[in-house]
Design a protein around this motif. Sequence first.
Motif, short mmCIF file in Angstrom:
data_model
loop_
_atom_site.label_atom_id
_atom_site.label_comp_id
_atom_site.label_asym_id
_atom_site.label_seq_id
_atom_site.Cartn_x
_atom_site.Cartn_y
_atom_site.Cartn_z
N LYS A 1 13.38 7.49 10.72
CA LYS A 1 12.44 6.40 10.46
C LYS A 1 11.28 6.45 11.45
N GLN A 2 10.15 5.92 11.04
CA GLN A 2 9.02 5.77 11.97
C GLN A 2 8.33 4.43 11.73
N GLU B 1 -1.99 4.20 9.38
CA GLU B 1 -1.02 5.00 8.61
C GLU B 1 -0.33 6.07 9.47
N GLU C 1 4.45 -1.01 9.69
CA GLU C 1 5.28 -0.68 8.54
C GLU C 1 6.33 0.34 8.94
N PHE C 2 7.55 0.12 8.46
CA PHE C 2 8.63 1.08 8.68
C PHE C 2 8.62 2.07 7.53
N GLN C 3 8.76 3.34 7.84
CA GLN C 3 8.81 4.36 6.80
C GLN C 3 10.02 5.26 7.02
N ASN C 4 10.66 5.63 5.90
CA ASN C 4 11.72 6.64 5.99
C ASN C 4 11.05 8.01 5.97
N ILE C 5 11.44 8.84 6.88
CA ILE C 5 10.87 10.19 6.93
C ILE C 5 11.99 11.21 7.11
N ILE D 1 4.58 2.81 11.63
CA ILE D 1 3.15 3.14 11.61
C ILE D 1 2.31 1.87 11.76
N LYS E 1 -0.16 -0.32 10.14
CA LYS E 1 -0.56 -0.54 8.74
C LYS E 1 -1.95 -1.17 8.69
N LYS F 1 9.56 6.80 16.58
CA LYS F 1 10.39 7.43 15.57
C LYS F 1 11.82 7.47 16.10
#
Lengths: 331, 331
Positions: B3-4, B65, B21-25, B6, B8, B97
């Motif tokens: 996860k990271q 982003e 924002e949390f993003q799955n990476i 960013i 937004k 991350k």
Amino acid sequence: MNKQIILKNRPKGKPETSDFEFQNIDEPKIDAGEILLKTKYISVDPYLRGRMRDEESYIPPFQLEKPISSMVVAEVKDSQNKNFIPGDHVVGMLDWKLLQKNSGKNLRKISTDLAPFSAYLGVLGLTGLTAYLALETIGKLRKGETLLVSGAAGAVGSIVCQIGKIKGCHVVGIAGSDEKIQHIQEKFNVDNGINYKKTENMKDAISEKCPEGVDVYFDNVGGETLDAVLQNINKAARIINCGAISIYNETEVPTGPRPEGILIKKSALMQGFLVRDHESKYAEAMTQLGEWLKSGKLKYDETIKNGFENTPDAFISLFDGDNIGKMIVEI
Amino acid sequence: MNKQIILKNRPKGKPETSDFEFQNIDEPKIDAGEILLKTKYISVDPYLRGRMRDEESYIPPFQLEKPISSMVVAEVKDSQNKNFIPGDHVVGMLDWKLLQKNSGKNLRKISTDLAPFSAYLGVLGLTGLTAYLALETIGKLRKGETLLVSGAAGAVGSIVCQIGKIKGCHVVGIAGSDEKIQHIQEKFNVDNGINYKKTENMKDAISEKCPEGVDVYFDNVGGETLDAVLQNINKAARIINCGAISIYNETEVPTGPRPEGILIKKSALMQGFLVRDHESKYAEAMTQLGEWLKSGKLKYDETIKNGFENTPDAFISLFDGDNIGKMIVEI
């Protein structure tokens, strides 16, 4: 007959003639160890405005009904002090009187070998010392840096500009008329000038004339000019707060944009400078200023008003920017 | 899974959860010379607010982003770099991350010999270095002087207070609750405290708690507190502009009383401090901080929030003064 000028009222806002009063007084009689002095030149300076307020500062306020004092060049007319003979000229902090007696203790004998007597109130006096020592202790000019100077055609400012050039800096001067700008460029080799009275956006004007940003700002005026400079400073800039003539006559606490954000971003410093804090360095500074003067590297301007009766007006006109270089009253 | 976090939106005023924002990476794969890092502790700091603005500063702004970065303690999980083996712990500027790869070039290996890993984000990290080096380079504390500290229960402030006591100063701390004031007096031997949230007239409160005036002001907050301090400074005072959390979230340029008049009167200085300008002195500073820590002269506080998902909230809560000491997120 003898005369003195006393502080009649503490000025509100800009000083007025009626804040001062001329008084006829007796001619002083000297005792053993004393000298009788005849005033020749009186220095009028913006900082005297501060002493007219009834508030604690770096120097005690003037007392109402008592004579004003400032740096004065005087001639010894009579002496019962073995260190002085009639005809000697001295400089020191003296009262605004035609004649006065003194112990001689805090006076310095001066000669015209290097420059006329009036220069000891300017380039060879506190004015020159202020310019030199503020740059030495706070400015720390490095060759190639940009030095911006406000009040650049004034007493201190014009010396600062020339030291900047001697040190190999790009020097930009701010002053209040096109004539002053032209003068400092022609006489002092200042690289560029800004007439603040004709400039709508000082921030942009500074940015244009200082394309590589401002490394050292020698501030004689404070206020909105300082705000505009802060928006143009480089990393590790040094701002010398030497004077703030634009706010000396304010009756309310003047406000403006907060500087702390910019100071942090730029690791910059703002530091107040009072020449009296540096007395131990006067001798060294005087030697250097004298050498530059002798070699022609340093020039100076004087605006001389004639007559003791014009002393208050000469002081008041400082706030209109009437002077080029040091404002002096010749008696 | 990885996860990271960013950026937004660029925050307007105080940052909000929705600015992040949390993003799955994907889990990164390492190549020759690289190491795989698992985040253990994340440092959240007020200065990060500045990097969220799209403007030139001492450090480039965060990109929209793209992941936020700050000082992070991580564990080496896999290594194709001869300088690191799995199980090593490192500290450095890393992304927000859970897992990331790195060349190892700007990372420092750390151990728990002197203090737990989290301390390398605080007292043994940029926080301690900031406190120590700002006092060394600008504050120049002398025994018997009065040191006033804002944000005194915060990460930098609490270290500053203790160094002040080590140097033999009268130390007064400003903080936002009676609990914080009591805490810094009991734990760090601060001489006196001011709860600014309960104080109507800060000028008078400072005058009362600093009866001999303020010689050095270590400013973490700026704004009106700074105004009040300026009215209590001594001759030749040094004001360290280290932070200005009270104005970081302003959307208009904040205004206040102009400082130049006081700076001149007091021959005082205000200077912005950025620890990154002083990298050459890090080693010396770390040695001294480590010695004080070992000998028990230096203590520290941490406010630890648990869970990667709470990182943005931990950052935002800095502006509410929720933390005592260094705010850290433990993963």
